[in-house]
Each structure stands twice: as structure tokens, then as C-alpha cells.
Design a protein around this motif. Structure first.
Motif, PDB file in Angstrom:
ATOM      1  N   ASP A 286       0.829  -1.208   0.000  1.00  0.00           N
ATOM      2  CA  ASP A 286       0.000   0.000   0.000  1.00  0.00           C
ATOM      3  C   ASP A 286       0.863   1.258   0.000  1.00  0.00           C
ATOM      4  N   LYS A 287       1.939   1.244   0.768  1.00  0.00           N
ATOM      5  CA  LYS A 287       2.813   2.416   0.832  1.00  0.00           C
ATOM      6  C   LYS A 287       3.514   2.665  -0.503  1.00  0.00           C
ATOM      7  N   ALA A 290       0.989   4.179  -2.835  1.00  0.00           N
ATOM      8  CA  ALA A 290       0.741   5.578  -2.484  1.00  0.00           C
ATOM      9  C   ALA A 290       1.901   6.469  -2.926  1.00  0.00           C
ATOM     10  N   CYS A 328      -1.856   7.270   3.439  1.00  0.00           N
ATOM     11  CA  CYS A 328      -1.698   5.827   3.580  1.00  0.00           C
ATOM     12  C   CYS A 328      -1.339   5.543   5.035  1.00  0.00           C
TER      13      CYS A 328
END
Length: 409
Positions: A286-287, A290, A328
Motif C-alpha cells: 500500500d505504501k 501511495a 496511507c
């Protein structure tokens, strides 16, 4: 009612009490806010948790235990002096706790009880130790003869996504309290309420922090350690998932001073978390996603990341209107340097919940919000206090919202 519940009973697990008590909760009388028996019960729960060795391993459980102490409850009650006369709980409150904050179920329950209600709380279906520890304390105290009636006042349950179960509990409640994202709220609202029932929703919200660069530079080593522990509690303790966890950090000061302050702050933060925090693989993905989104869609951003991926910082030249779309969890921070806090005014929407501060003044920040008529920011707290629960949350006074006034003329 028993017949209707029997149709869904096999889908519901009771964490408190140990046996099904829905009919007892539904039929029990309402009571006044800050009922003596409820307050005494909470104090006993606090005592039980504070001597529980397993509970001591979880800071959020310990914080909850202190929240339930007699002295704290009495302090909260004093804030309502002269405002509780003629008030009663509205009836049955049905609380849907969020899936990502283990201890939230306990706080929303306590708010419902202190407002004078019988409560049915759906805890997260995730296997959180905190849920088990707190419910064990509830069960233990409720076995004491003087608190046995509490078994007919509230329930803590678990159930998977089930329209039938959600329909049932929604149909018998007088207030439905939903802690969850916008999509969760929309889905739950498909389950109808009684005509006179009301609803309190805590939707998707985001938070940010304002750090005074000069103040951070002035801190000595011991003071910095306290600050980093406080920041850890606000962010990494909940994987930065709590709505109150800051996603944006606004640094106040000139460019040179902000650079010095940031280097000092993030170096100590990394020392603090490197041996304590484990980043879940899904959050790593996810990071990264983002980061790419910020790099592609935002102008002149600079991305800095610790070697172990525990801290990712996106340095912004300007604040985008759709700021929340670039946030995030898992240690992902947008940063913005300015010498004028009015830069944030155009981007603060009703999606913003908590403003935490380091080196600022709460009264000045409150005045800033009011004078600028900001549609967002309901809470202003020092760093380390963002997750501290209060009976006024997201702009709702929970005692007044979950009780009714009996007028007499």
C-alpha cells in the motif's frame, strides 16, 4: 423477539455475558446517565484490568482501565453539572465497532452505558487479544452479586458479515452507532431502523499534526524520547489506521529551521520504532502504491524513505485540495513546511477530525479554527493524546446524543 433471534442465533458469538441475553437487554428499564451501579461496575473493571499481567502488555487496555476509574468518571460527570436533570437513556443502543482499532468497542460501550442505555456492541471479528482481555474482566466483575444485573444491561458480540443478523439488531435498537468507513455505513444503512430510532455515524476521517520547528529543535534528549513515545502511541500503535492518527505533518518555521527539526525528529522516531514495530506486507504494498500515486499526480514532491521502510515521507511543495486521496497507513507521512498556518485553510474539509500539536497553544489553535470557520477539525490535542477517548467525539456530545430529555412544565 426470542423467535426472531432464534433464526440468527447460531451466527452470533457472545463474548459477554457467556450466555445469550438479548431479550433481557431489550426488556430492561432505562436509567439515568452516570448511574451509580454502572459507575461502580466500571471502577471494578478498571481495578481488575490494572492488576492483570496480560493487560499490562497492551497500552491501549491500560489506558482504557484508567478511563474507567472512579475518579475519571466522576470528573467526566462534573462536566455535565446541571445538564442531566430529567434525562434518561434512549433505550437499546446497537454499536458496530471498527475492525481496525481493537479497544474501540469498549469505549463506545462505556459511552452508551454512561448515557443510561442498554447496549449491544458488535466487536471486531479479528482475534484481538485486547477484546478477550477486556471481556474477561467484564465477565469476572459481573459474577459479583452486586453487579449481576449488568448481564441484562449489555452484550458484547461477534458475528461475520450477515444481513440477517444486522437486520435483527437494527430492528430492536433505539440508537445505532456505526464506527466505520463511508462504505461500511452505506452498507449497514440498508438494514432499517424503527421509525423513532436515531443513528450516530463516525465516517472516514483523517487527521494531521502541526509541529513548531523551533520548539522541536529546543528539546533535549530526554524530552525528545517522551515526544517520540507519544508520537508512537498516536501512530504506529494502531498501524496509523485510527481516524485520529496524523497523516499530514505541517511544520511551522522557516525552511532552514524546519530542515533541522525534521532531521532531529525523524532520526529519534526511527530509533524508537525500529525494534518495536513490524510492518505488515500488505502495508508495504500500500505504501509503495501511495508513493507512486504521489510521484505521478503531485507537483515537485520529494519522497524520503528509511531503509527498512518503516518511515515514508512525502515532502509537498503545495497542499492539494484532495489531500486525503494521497494518504496511507503504516508509517506514511505527508509533510509541508510553512511559516503561516493559514496555508491549510483551503484544504481543511469536513473529512478532517483531529489536529494534534507539538509546541503550539491549544487555545490559539482553537481560535484559528473558529475564526476561519473551518468545516473540519473537531478535536485539538497535544501529541500523544490523539487516541484518548472523550465523551465529546467527532463533534457529538455522546451523553446528550444517546439520552433523551423528559420535559416538565
Amino acid at each position: 423477539m426470542q423467535q426472531e433471534f432464534s433464526a440468527v442465533q447460531n451466527e452470533v458469538k457472545f463474548l459477554f455475558p457467556s450466555a445469550e441475553n438479548v431479550e433481557g437487554v431489550a426488556n430492561h428499564k432505562s436509567f439515568a446517565p452516570f448511574d451509580n451501579l454502572v459507575c461502580a461496575f466500571l471502577n471494578e473493571v478498571s481495578r481488575k484490568l490494572l492488576v492483570d499481567n496480560e493487560a499490562k502488555a497492551y497500552p491501549d487496555v491500560v489506558t482504557f482501565a484508567f478511563f474507567c476509574r472512579k475518579a475519571n468518571v466522576e470528573q467526566m460527570k462534573k462536566a455535565y453539572d446541571g445538564r442531566l436533570q430529567g434525562r434518561l437513556g434512549r433505550g437499546v443502543t446497537f454499536h458496530i465497532a471498527p475492525s481496525n482499532v481493537p479497544i474501540n468497542f469498549a469505549y463506545t460501550l462505556v459511552a452508551g452505558l454512561l448515557a443510561g442505555n442498554r447496549c449491544i456492541v458488535r466487536a471486531s471479528s479479528k482475534d484481538f487479544a485486547q477484546t478477550r482481555i477486556v471481556c474477561k474482566a467484564f465477565c469476572s466483575v459481573a459474577e459479583m452479586p452486586e453487579y449481576e444485573d449488568l448481564k441484562n444491561i449489555f452484550s458484547v458480540v461477534m458475528f461475520n458479515h450477515s444481513v440477517k443478523v444486522m437486520d435483527f439488531f437494527s430492528s430492536i435498537c433505539d440508537i445505532r452507532v456505526i464506527w466505520g468507513g463511508d462504505n461500511t455505513i452505506a452498507e449497514i444503512r440498508k438494514s432499517p431502523l424503527q421509525p423513532r430510532a436515531t443513528e450516530i455515524t463516525f465516517a472516514d476521517r483523517y487527521s494531521f499534526a502541526v509541529f513548531d520547528a523551533k520548539y522541536v529543535v529546543s528539546l533535549n534528549d530526554d524530552e525528545m524520547k517522551k515526544v517520540t513515545q507519544a508520537f508512537y502511541n498516536d501512530t504506529y500503535l494502531y498501524d496509523q489506521n485510527a481516524c485520529s492518527s496524523p497523516r499530514l505533518i505541517v511544520w511551522l518555521g522557516d525552511n532552514d529551521l524546519c530542515s533541522v527539526a525534521k532531521e532531529k525528529f525523524w532520526n529519534v522516531i526511527h530509533e524508537n520504532i525500529s525494534s518495536r514495530y513490524s510492518l505488515a506486507p500488505i502495508l508495504s504494498v500500500d505504501k509503495l502504491t501511495a508513493q507512486y500515486k504521489c510521484a505521478v499526480e503531485l507537483d515537485a514532491v520529494k519522497i524520503e524513505q528509511s531503509q527498512d521502510n518503516l518511515i515514508t515521507r512525502v515532502l509537498l511543495k503545495t497542499l492539494p485540495q484532495n489531500l486525503n486521496e494521497y494518504t496511507c497507513a503504516g508509517g506514511f507521512y505527508l509533510e509541508y513546511d510553512t511559516d503561516n498556518l493559514t496555508d491549510i485553510v483551503p484544504v481543511v474539509t469536513r473529512k478532517f477530525q483531529t489536529l494534534s500539536y507539538l509546541g503550539g497553544d491549544a487555545a490559539e489553535l482553537q481560535n484559528f479554527v473558529v475564526q476561519n470557520g473551518l468545516s473540519g477539525i473537531d478535536r485539538i490535542v497535544p501529541v500523544g493524546k490523539t487516541a484518548d477517548f472523550n465523551l465529546v467525539w467527532d463533534g457529538y456530545d455522546l451523553i446528550e446524543s444517546m439520552s433523551r430529555a423528559v420535559s416538565a412544565v
